[in-house]
Design an enzyme around this catalytic site. Structure first.
Site, short mmCIF file in Angstrom:
data_model
loop_
_atom_site.label_atom_id
_atom_site.label_comp_id
_atom_site.label_asym_id
_atom_site.label_seq_id
_atom_site.Cartn_x
_atom_site.Cartn_y
_atom_site.Cartn_z
N ARG A 205 -0.91 4.25 -4.88
CA ARG A 205 -1.48 3.03 -5.45
C ARG A 205 -1.36 1.86 -4.47
NH1 ARG A 205 -2.62 3.61 -10.81
NH2 ARG A 205 -2.90 1.37 -11.07
N ALA B 253 0.86 -1.19 0.00
CA ALA B 253 0.00 0.00 0.00
C ALA B 253 0.89 1.23 0.00
CB ALA B 253 -0.92 -0.02 1.21
N ASP C 227 8.15 0.31 3.81
CA ASP C 227 8.39 -0.02 2.41
C ASP C 227 9.88 -0.07 2.11
OD1 ASP C 227 8.52 2.74 2.86
OD2 ASP C 227 7.75 3.25 0.86
N GLY D 40 10.78 3.74 7.22
CA GLY D 40 9.57 3.42 6.47
C GLY D 40 9.52 1.95 6.13
#
Length: 277
Positions: free
Chosen positions: A33, A29, A129, A127
């Site tokens: 997108r 996520a 990601d 983070g």
């Protein structure tokens, strides 16, 4: 089985791992997108991953995933979310509705996971990601010093050692964000945020001059990271580049590099496989 919204390092609810030998749903996520893939737990992470199914949708189209996902009997869900609590809540509701018996794991960064040590001053502040991308990168290229460039809404450029240490990195505005900011905040310049075509360094018109500046600011940061790592360590480094803007930057990179699409999804697969059954 109820899903939980309690933040954890790699929290899960649902069946025991002994029951989770089937399909994995991997969800990245991002800021703009939702990228996802269906995978078998036994899949070998590779540079050219061929997922069972894979797609992405912008945030407003998230409800459409309910129809897309119903074709699979998912037993285990692994999620990297940097889109904030509202998107998390929507994903939780969607996953619980479509896969009520699945285990749902919400990853957060930690000091060590799946073969990667996180050397961030405060590991939890990295983070997720970036953390998961680094895990995927190290799994794909073990014993190789890496610069991991992920080029999306923001561009992150991180260093991962051959020994499996995330050393840190830099964050800068992404390609379209950089172009859009320049166009919005500079008098009489055109809006070119949506135009990221290839450009020569010395462009002969304003639109392409903005694009050239933004592209080469991005590739310049990546090149600087690679050169700095080699100077500091005396070792060669391989740049892995991922993210939606990567195809615009790859033709302009002069350092040794490889384009790896969906590196976060690869990292999620590696994390899922690292958990004992």
């Amino acid at each position: 089985m109820q899903h939980t919204s309690t933040p954890t390092t790699a929290h899960s609810t649902g069946p025991s791992h002994a029951q989770q030998a089937g399909t994995l749903l991997l969800i990245d996520a991002g800021n703009t997108r939702i990228k996802w893939a269906m995978a078998d737990r036994s899949m070998q992470p590779e540079t050219g991953m061929t997922w069972r199914r894979m797609d992405s949708v912008p945030h407003p189209e998230l409800p459409a995933l309910e129809t897309d996902w119903q074709a699979d009997a998912v037993q285990d869900i692994w999620i990297s979310n940097v889109a904030g609590p509202a998107v998390r809540a929507r994903l939780e509701q969607l996953c619980a509705r479509v896969f009520p018996q699945a285990s749902c794991h919400w990853l957060t960064s930690q000091a060590e996971l799946a073969g990667l040590r996180n050397a961030y001053r405060q590991p939890a502040q990295l983070g997720v990601d970036r953390f998961v991308s680094a895990i995927g990168a190290h799994a794909l290229f073990p014993q190789q010093d890496l610069i991991v460039a992920t080029c999306g809404t923001a561009t992150t450029v991180d260093a991962v050692s051959a020994a499996g240490t995330f050393s840190g990195g830099m964050i800068l505005p992404g390609l379209q964000l950089m172009a859009g900011s320049l166009a919005r905040n500079t008098a009489q310049l055109p809006q070119v945020a949506g135009h990221t075509g290839m450009a020569q360094i010395f462009a002969d018109n304003t639109d392409e001059a903005i694009v050239s500046g933004c592209i080469h600011a991005q590739t310049g940061a990546i090149t600087l990271a690679c050169e700095s790592w080699t100077r500091q360590t005396g070792k060669p480094v391989l740049c892995l580049i991922s993210g939606g803007a990567a195809p615009y930057l790859v033709p302009h990179l002069t350092v040794r590099h490889q384009h790896i699409p969906n590196l976060v999804l690869t990292g999620l697969l590696v994390v899922a496989q690292s958990r004992p059954d």
